[in-house]
Design a protein around this motif. Structure first.
Motif, PDB file in Angstrom:
ATOM      1  N   ALA A  52       0.914  -1.218  -0.058  1.00 30.37           N
ATOM      2  CA  ALA A  52       0.131  -0.022   0.124  1.00 30.37           C
ATOM      3  C   ALA A  52       0.715   1.340   0.025  1.00 30.37           C
ATOM      4  CB  ALA A  52      -0.919   0.082   1.337  1.00 30.37           C
ATOM      5  N   PHE A  53       2.027   1.197   0.632  1.00 33.19           N
ATOM      6  CA  PHE A  53       2.584   2.395   0.851  1.00 33.19           C
ATOM      7  C   PHE A  53       3.349   2.761  -0.382  1.00 33.19           C
ATOM      8  CE2 PHE A  53       6.883   4.778   1.571  1.00 33.19           C
ATOM      9  CZ  PHE A  53       6.493   5.522   2.490  1.00 33.19           C
ATOM     10  N   GLU A  54       3.910   1.788  -1.214  1.00 34.52           N
ATOM     11  CA  GLU A  54       4.502   1.928  -2.332  1.00 34.52           C
ATOM     12  C   GLU A  54       3.553   2.360  -3.698  1.00 34.52           C
ATOM     13  OE1 GLU A  54       7.590   2.238  -3.379  1.00 34.52           O
ATOM     14  OE2 GLU A  54       8.476   2.284  -1.457  1.00 34.52           O
ATOM     15  N   GLN A  55       2.301   2.711  -3.390  1.00 35.74           N
ATOM     16  CA  GLN A  55       1.275   3.346  -4.265  1.00 35.74           C
ATOM     17  C   GLN A  55       1.853   4.920  -4.446  1.00 35.74           C
ATOM     18  OE1 GLN A  55      -1.282   1.540  -5.863  1.00 35.74           O
ATOM     19  NE2 GLN A  55       0.048  -0.137  -4.753  1.00 35.74           N
ATOM     20  N   ALA A  56       2.901   5.064  -3.896  1.00 36.07           N
ATOM     21  CA  ALA A  56       3.516   6.845  -4.079  1.00 36.07           C
ATOM     22  C   ALA A  56       3.878   6.770  -5.247  1.00 36.07           C
ATOM     23  CB  ALA A  56       4.569   6.987  -2.844  1.00 36.07           C
ATOM     24  N   GLY A  57       4.610   5.909  -5.828  1.00 37.03           N
ATOM     25  CA  GLY A  57       5.480   5.990  -6.969  1.00 37.03           C
ATOM     26  C   GLY A  57       4.506   5.481  -8.041  1.00 37.03           C
ATOM     27  N   SER A  58       3.391   4.758  -7.847  1.00 37.86           N
ATOM     28  CA  SER A  58       2.518   4.451  -9.085  1.00 37.86           C
ATOM     29  C   SER A  58       1.268   5.058  -9.112  1.00 37.86           C
ATOM     30  CB  SER A  58       2.502   2.863  -8.897  1.00 37.86           C
ATOM     31  OG  SER A  58       1.982   2.420  -7.550  1.00 37.86           O
ATOM     32  N   SER A  59       0.476   4.302  -8.525  1.00 32.46           N
ATOM     33  CA  SER A  59      -1.090   5.015  -8.410  1.00 32.46           C
ATOM     34  C   SER A  59      -1.177   6.252  -7.875  1.00 32.46           C
ATOM     35  CB  SER A  59      -2.239   4.047  -7.736  1.00 32.46           C
ATOM     36  OG  SER A  59      -1.900   3.979  -6.472  1.00 32.46           O
ATOM     37  N   MET A  60      -0.322   6.959  -7.002  1.00 29.62           N
ATOM     38  CA  MET A  60      -0.598   7.918  -6.204  1.00 29.62           C
ATOM     39  C   MET A  60      -0.030   8.887  -7.292  1.00 29.62           C
ATOM     40  SD  MET A  60      -0.259   7.179  -2.216  1.00 29.62           S
ATOM     41  CE  MET A  60      -0.334   8.854  -1.675  1.00 29.62           C
ATOM     42  N   ASN A  61       1.152   8.476  -7.897  1.00 29.72           N
ATOM     43  CA  ASN A  61       1.886   9.465  -8.868  1.00 29.72           C
ATOM     44  C   ASN A  61       0.720   9.641  -9.821  1.00 29.72           C
ATOM     45  OD1 ASN A  61       4.048  11.003  -9.673  1.00 29.72           O
ATOM     46  ND2 ASN A  61       5.323   8.961 -10.087  1.00 29.72           N
ATOM     47  N   ILE A  62       0.149   8.725 -10.422  1.00 30.50           N
ATOM     48  CA  ILE A  62      -0.754   8.786 -11.717  1.00 30.50           C
ATOM     49  C   ILE A  62      -1.792   9.813 -11.332  1.00 30.50           C
ATOM     50  CG2 ILE A  62      -2.746   7.660 -12.826  1.00 30.50           C
ATOM     51  CD1 ILE A  62      -0.779   5.277 -12.993  1.00 30.50           C
ATOM     52  N   PHE A  63      -2.324   9.670  -9.796  1.00 29.31           N
ATOM     53  CA  PHE A  63      -3.488  10.413  -9.396  1.00 29.31           C
ATOM     54  C   PHE A  63      -3.015  11.972  -9.302  1.00 29.31           C
ATOM     55  CE2 PHE A  63      -5.750  12.449  -5.707  1.00 29.31           C
ATOM     56  CZ  PHE A  63      -6.894  12.271  -6.091  1.00 29.31           C
ATOM     57  N   ALA A  64      -1.695  12.296  -8.843  1.00 25.99           N
ATOM     58  CA  ALA A  64      -0.955  13.592  -8.914  1.00 25.99           C
ATOM     59  C   ALA A  64      -1.286  14.354 -10.308  1.00 25.99           C
ATOM     60  CB  ALA A  64       0.228  13.423  -8.538  1.00 25.99           C
ATOM     61  N   TYR A  65      -0.713  13.244 -11.306  1.00 25.18           N
ATOM     62  CA  TYR A  65      -0.380  13.620 -12.823  1.00 25.18           C
ATOM     63  C   TYR A  65      -1.642  14.215 -13.459  1.00 25.18           C
ATOM     64  CZ  TYR A  65       1.754  13.537 -17.484  1.00 25.18           C
ATOM     65  OH  TYR A  65       2.331  13.784 -18.687  1.00 25.18           O
ATOM     66  N   LYS A  66      -2.895  13.199 -13.168  1.00 22.67           N
ATOM     67  CA  LYS A  66      -4.033  13.232 -14.064  1.00 22.67           C
ATOM     68  C   LYS A  66      -5.229  13.924 -13.257  1.00 22.67           C
ATOM     69  CE  LYS A  66      -3.468   9.480 -17.247  1.00 22.67           C
ATOM     70  NZ  LYS A  66      -4.310   8.247 -17.692  1.00 22.67           N
ATOM     71  N   TYR A  67      -5.402  13.864 -11.870  1.00 21.37           N
ATOM     72  CA  TYR A  67      -6.395  14.066 -11.387  1.00 21.37           C
ATOM     73  C   TYR A  67      -6.311  15.351 -10.256  1.00 21.37           C
ATOM     74  CZ  TYR A  67      -7.990   9.771 -13.508  1.00 21.37           C
ATOM     75  OH  TYR A  67      -8.502   8.844 -14.297  1.00 21.37           O
ATOM     76  N   THR A  68      -5.045  15.722 -10.161  1.00 22.08           N
ATOM     77  CA  THR A  68      -4.830  16.862  -9.074  1.00 22.08           C
ATOM     78  C   THR A  68      -4.822  18.361  -9.679  1.00 22.08           C
ATOM     79  OG1 THR A  68      -3.771  15.172  -7.580  1.00 22.08           O
ATOM     80  CG2 THR A  68      -3.524  17.668  -7.004  1.00 22.08           C
ATOM     81  N   ASP A  69      -5.360  19.246  -9.053  1.00 21.93           N
ATOM     82  CA  ASP A  69      -5.335  20.477  -9.669  1.00 21.93           C
ATOM     83  C   ASP A  69      -3.810  21.302  -8.852  1.00 21.93           C
ATOM     84  OD1 ASP A  69      -5.218  23.214 -10.310  1.00 21.93           O
ATOM     85  OD2 ASP A  69      -6.869  23.783  -9.083  1.00 21.93           O
ATOM     86  N   ARG A  70      -2.699  21.190 -10.056  1.00 22.36           N
ATOM     87  CA  ARG A  70      -1.365  21.444  -9.482  1.00 22.36           C
ATOM     88  C   ARG A  70      -1.101  22.944  -9.813  1.00 22.36           C
ATOM     89  NH1 ARG A  70       1.605  18.669 -12.797  1.00 22.36           N
ATOM     90  NH2 ARG A  70      -0.013  17.568 -13.929  1.00 22.36           N
ATOM     91  N   TYR A  71      -2.073  23.795 -10.249  1.00 23.56           N
ATOM     92  CA  TYR A  71      -1.570  25.012 -10.645  1.00 23.56           C
ATOM     93  C   TYR A  71      -1.832  26.101  -9.474  1.00 23.56           C
ATOM     94  CZ  TYR A  71      -1.128  29.034 -13.858  1.00 23.56           C
ATOM     95  OH  TYR A  71      -0.679  30.088 -14.385  1.00 23.56           O
ATOM     96  N   ILE A  72      -0.670  26.818  -9.040  1.00 29.49           N
ATOM     97  CA  ILE A  72      -0.799  27.941  -8.048  1.00 29.49           C
ATOM     98  C   ILE A  72      -1.012  29.227  -8.694  1.00 29.49           C
ATOM     99  CG2 ILE A  72       0.506  28.922  -6.287  1.00 29.49           C
ATOM    100  CD1 ILE A  72       2.169  26.354  -5.958  1.00 29.49           C
ATOM    101  N   ASP A  73      -2.294  29.932  -8.409  1.00 31.72           N
ATOM    102  CA  ASP A  73      -2.730  31.004  -9.273  1.00 31.72           C
ATOM    103  C   ASP A  73      -1.665  32.268  -8.864  1.00 31.72           C
ATOM    104  OD1 ASP A  73      -4.957  30.019 -10.749  1.00 31.72           O
ATOM    105  OD2 ASP A  73      -5.862  30.234  -8.949  1.00 31.72           O
ATOM    106  N   PHE A  74      -1.591  32.507  -7.695  1.00 31.09           N
ATOM    107  CA  PHE A  74      -0.832  33.732  -7.431  1.00 31.09           C
ATOM    108  C   PHE A  74       0.867  33.587  -7.804  1.00 31.09           C
ATOM    109  CE2 PHE A  74       0.078  31.029  -3.646  1.00 31.09           C
ATOM    110  CZ  PHE A  74       1.401  31.252  -3.364  1.00 31.09           C
ATOM    111  N   LEU A  75       1.407  32.311  -8.073  1.00 30.41           N
ATOM    112  CA  LEU A  75       2.614  32.139  -8.499  1.00 30.41           C
ATOM    113  C   LEU A  75       2.728  31.973 -10.050  1.00 30.41           C
ATOM    114  CD1 LEU A  75       4.289  29.795  -5.891  1.00 30.41           C
ATOM    115  CD2 LEU A  75       4.617  32.416  -6.260  1.00 30.41           C
ATOM    116  N   ASP A  76       1.400  31.762 -10.637  1.00 26.73           N
ATOM    117  CA  ASP A  76       1.288  31.403 -12.188  1.00 26.73           C
ATOM    118  C   ASP A  76       2.263  29.973 -12.432  1.00 26.73           C
ATOM    119  OD1 ASP A  76       0.394  31.679 -14.710  1.00 26.73           O
ATOM    120  OD2 ASP A  76       2.042  33.069 -15.311  1.00 26.73           O
TER     121      ASP A  76
END
Length: 464
Positions: A264-288
């Protein structure tokens, strides 16, 4: 390498004291050689975690964007095989160094092979890609166990500084992991995937150069072992006592639960990495600025830095109050924290509709989950290593460490296989249901450990 290449005085050689340290200094301050090994390990971990942050995302990215266009199932399966084998080869590399090569030569050989592996990954060709992964697996097997062994040999038996030395060394691991994910991840995502792989290789080369320059500080430590006189060698064949058998049962039980933790912990480099890439809003507006998905791989290292001192003080405080939980209960607590981390992701992903290819979930959910997972790691990983050492009969310590790392290998492989379900479940059910799998595994495992904790504690026969 012959001992003649490293002229050292008799007193230093006899007591394995690093060159440049006086015998009276050995247990009063850390030798310079510790910091040389610290930076060597830091650069190797920079290369490993930098590449690890990129691997799954490179595999699933469309060919038009420079990736390989694999499915999530295929990508995470390969990720699981790679990270699993990385835990198997150190058993072989450690044996070869002990018997034939010496730790120093093994570290050099491993570092060179690792650098060549990253160089191969930097070439845009499939044969080169697979060759690179194979070289990284082999090179890590030579490098990883043997540099750690040299840290322990810097100090005489019973030294009060040995524990703090490994703490310092562990910080080097996390420093390398932190910057590896940031630098290699940024280059890979924003400039080109192969630039990221190449940067990881440069990190390994830097580590090798500074190890070569500073190796004289090690004195006789890590040189090729003397030949064994086979006529005088004695092979212990004593049968196990009941106490030893009981303690080995505890190691095997904890190793089994560590499989469930790491898958479960090693999902960090696989499924959680995919979740960050495809499903997470990673844009910081005030820093553009859009945060690279790979940067989330450095969050675990950040929390290690910030939380490890707290956990160390907590265990000391609980020990003084005679409330420090036994090893099996700490494992159970680790699994509870792991389950809670995935509960956070279940809640965070609840807004993603079935079949969605992308989404804009807040970064908060991932960061919070990583914090809980890191807290779980701090309850399990150092405790597990300590208990394998304490519970194993002296004649079986090496074998039982092999069992422990073998469990990590199995956990990594199974974690990769389960991560491959993220694509199927996001299409047929929901993303929340996918993360619920790991909540269930961790929570049920924790409950079983809590129920059988007293029994396992009794089988430890007084080991704390």
């Amino acid at each position: 390498m012959s001992s003649e290449e490293y002229p050292i005085n008799d007193q230093v050689s006899k007591h394995n004291i690093p060159y440049g340290a006086r015998p009276t200094d050995v247990d009063s301050k850390h030798p310079r050689s510790l910091y040389m090994l610290f930076f060597t390990e830091m650069w190797e971990r920079f290369s490993y975690y930098g590449m690890r942050a990129l691997l799954t995302l490179y595999l699933i990215t469309e060919v038009s964007a420079g990736g390989l266009g694999w499915s999530a199932a295929d990508a995470t399966q390969l990720y699981g095989i790679y990270t699993g084998l990385v835990y198997v080869t150190p058993v072989i590399g450690g044996y070869l160094a002990d018997k034939y090569l010496g730790f120093r030569s093994a570290v050099f050989i491993g570092g060179i092979i690792i650098a060549l592996g990253h160089g191969a990954l930097a070439i845009e060709a499939m044969p080169s890609f697979y060759t690179g992964l194979g070289l990284l697996i082999i090179g890590t097997g030579f490098f990883k166990p043997n540099i750690s062994s040299m840290v322990g040999q810097l100090y005489p038996e019973g030294s009060k500084l040995k524990d703090s030395a490994y703490t310092i060394f562990y910080m080097g691991i996390n420093l390398g992991a932190f910057f590896g994910a940031l630098i290699c991840g940024y280059l890979g995502e924003k400039v080109g995937w192969h630039w990221g792989f190449g940067a990881a290789g440069i990190g390994m080369l830097l580590g090798l150069v500074q190890f070569y320059i500073g190796q004289n500080q090690l004195g006789s430590i890590g040189l090729k072992p003397a030949p064994v006189d086979k006529t005088k060698a004695v092979m212990p064949k004593e049968p196990l006592t009941k106490v030893e058998r009981d303690r080995l049962i505890v190691i095997l039980a904890l190793s089994f639960f560590s499989i469930l933790f790491w898958l479960a912990f090693e999902q960090a480099g696989s499924s959680m990495n995919i979740f960050a890439y495809k499903y997470t809003d990673r844009y910081i507006d005030f820093l553009d600025f859009e945060v690279p998905a790979t940067w989330f791989q450095s969050v675990n290292s950040f929390f290690i830095f910030t939380l490890a001192p707290f956990f160390s003080m907590l265990w000391v405080f609980l020990s003084k109050k005679k409330l420090n939980p036994a090893g099996p209960y700490k494992f159970a607590i680790a699994l509870v924290l792991l389950a809670l981390g995935f509960v956070v992701l279940v809640v965070g992903a609840s807004s993603i509709p079935k079949g969605a290819e992308t989404a804009g979930v807040s970064m908060f959910w991932l960061v919070f989950a990583y914090m809980l997972h890191t807290m779980g790691e701090l309850c399990l990983s150092p405790v597990g290593l300590s208990f394998v050492n304490k519970l194993s009969p002296l004649r079986l310590v090496g074998l039982m460490f092999g069992v422990w790392f073998g469990a990590s290998a199995i956990g990594n492989y199974l974690g990769g296989a389960l991560a491959g379900m993220i694509e199927y479940m996001s299409q047929t059910q929901t993303m929340s249901n996918f993360f619920l799998i790991f909540v269930s595994i961790a929570a049920v495992s924790a409950l079983i450990l809590f129920l059988f904790g007293k029994k396992l504690e009794k089988l430890m026969h007084g080991i704390k």
